[in-house]
Design an enzyme around this catalytic site. Sequence first.
Site, PDB file in Angstrom:
ATOM      1  N   ASN A   1     -32.474  99.524  78.642  1.00 53.95           N
ATOM      2  CA  ASN A   1     -31.427  99.641  77.619  1.00 53.95           C
ATOM      3  C   ASN A   1     -30.064  99.415  78.255  1.00 53.95           C
ATOM      4  OD1 ASN A   1     -29.267 101.611  76.163  1.00 53.95           O
ATOM      5  ND2 ASN A   1     -30.694 100.719  74.686  1.00 53.95           N
ATOM      6  N   HIS A   2     -29.186  98.721  77.507  1.00 52.42           N
ATOM      7  CA  HIS A   2     -27.884  98.325  78.048  1.00 52.42           C
ATOM      8  C   HIS A   2     -26.730  99.016  77.305  1.00 52.42           C
ATOM      9  CE1 HIS A   2     -24.809  95.866  79.943  1.00 52.42           C
ATOM     10  NE2 HIS A   2     -25.729  95.199  80.620  1.00 52.42           N
ATOM     11  N   SER A   3     -26.859 100.304  77.033  1.00 51.00           N
ATOM     12  CA  SER A   3     -25.737 101.038  76.439  1.00 51.00           C
ATOM     13  C   SER A   3     -24.622 101.212  77.459  1.00 51.00           C
ATOM     14  CB  SER A   3     -26.196 102.422  75.963  1.00 51.00           C
ATOM     15  OG  SER A   3     -27.036 102.315  74.842  1.00 51.00           O
TER      16      SER A   3
END
Length: 342
Positions: free
Chosen positions: A166-168
């Site tokens: 995930n690239h939050s």
Amino acid sequence: MSARDPDSAFTFFSQGALIQEFKVAGHNIVQSFPEASFYKTHNDVYLGETIGRTTNRVKGAELKNLNGRNYKLAINDGDNPNSLHGGFRGWGKKDFEGPKPVNRNDKEGVQFRYVSKDGEENYPGTVECLVWYTAGIEDGKTVLEIEYQVELIGTECEETVVGVTNHSYFQVNPGAPTIEGTVVTLGTNEYLELDTNQIPTGQVSVFPSIPPAGEAFELGATEPVIDDCFVMDREAPTSCPLDTRSLPLRTLATISHPNTGLHLEIQSTEPAFQFYTADGLYLPEAETDKGIKTPARDKRSGIAIEPSRYVNSAGREEWRGMCKIRKGQLWGAKSVYRAWKE
């Protein structure tokens, strides 16, 4: 999705099975857009996206000696001749099936599903990706668990490579223009040294500008600049299973800010993680046809912490065991995010 607390909630969008809201004590701690349409038109920086079919960079945008042949991938890494985050339209740009409400491990959750066809972004083989998000409150902390599973379901080839994260971008001082003043503690200070094209040389070294594992340091307005893969397990190239979900969780990082009292702890079963101070991030102000606006955001307005295998494990044959799957095998990973306000 609620964590059973009105001030703690999560919102996910089907595009990229992405995280739009991670709410803690009434504060959203992820950089986001106010509605789904912005993610279609303005999200070149991968806000909240599920990254795949591979994570991070593939050297020279080529997979060599896979299924007895070579595969050319998209070159989309700025001035570097690499493939980044799955190509021009990686999984973060795709519409997943879902969210489908589920009960997983006795917790309220949602499931997303995406089938990536053979040849998509020139990756071989049809694969199915499942993403589960489950939420809860534990010891007064808001908890989000993310679980990934990928399976080769097509018959077009014998093997393929995969990787998901995930690239939050996290901001524990919401509303502030930068991450200045954020206090960080990492679970390791060892990282993969890089060549001039941002590809690991194979050498694991101590990162030069941060303290040893477990010691806190503060991020300033401009320093330190970090966009590197930190290593939790030096033996991963030979010992990391394809499915790490059964391994113990390890704390990759904790971040907090004295102005808000907000804290975030990230744990994972993965052997490495990318830590990025977002010095290349820029999002201009934008507005929809309905007059809904999103503010401009500049560099260092969030921190991306991406649990993963080693960078370029898909492209480096001696590391490929971490991400190469065949029929009947599962690739899997699990990460847990705990956030609270003091």
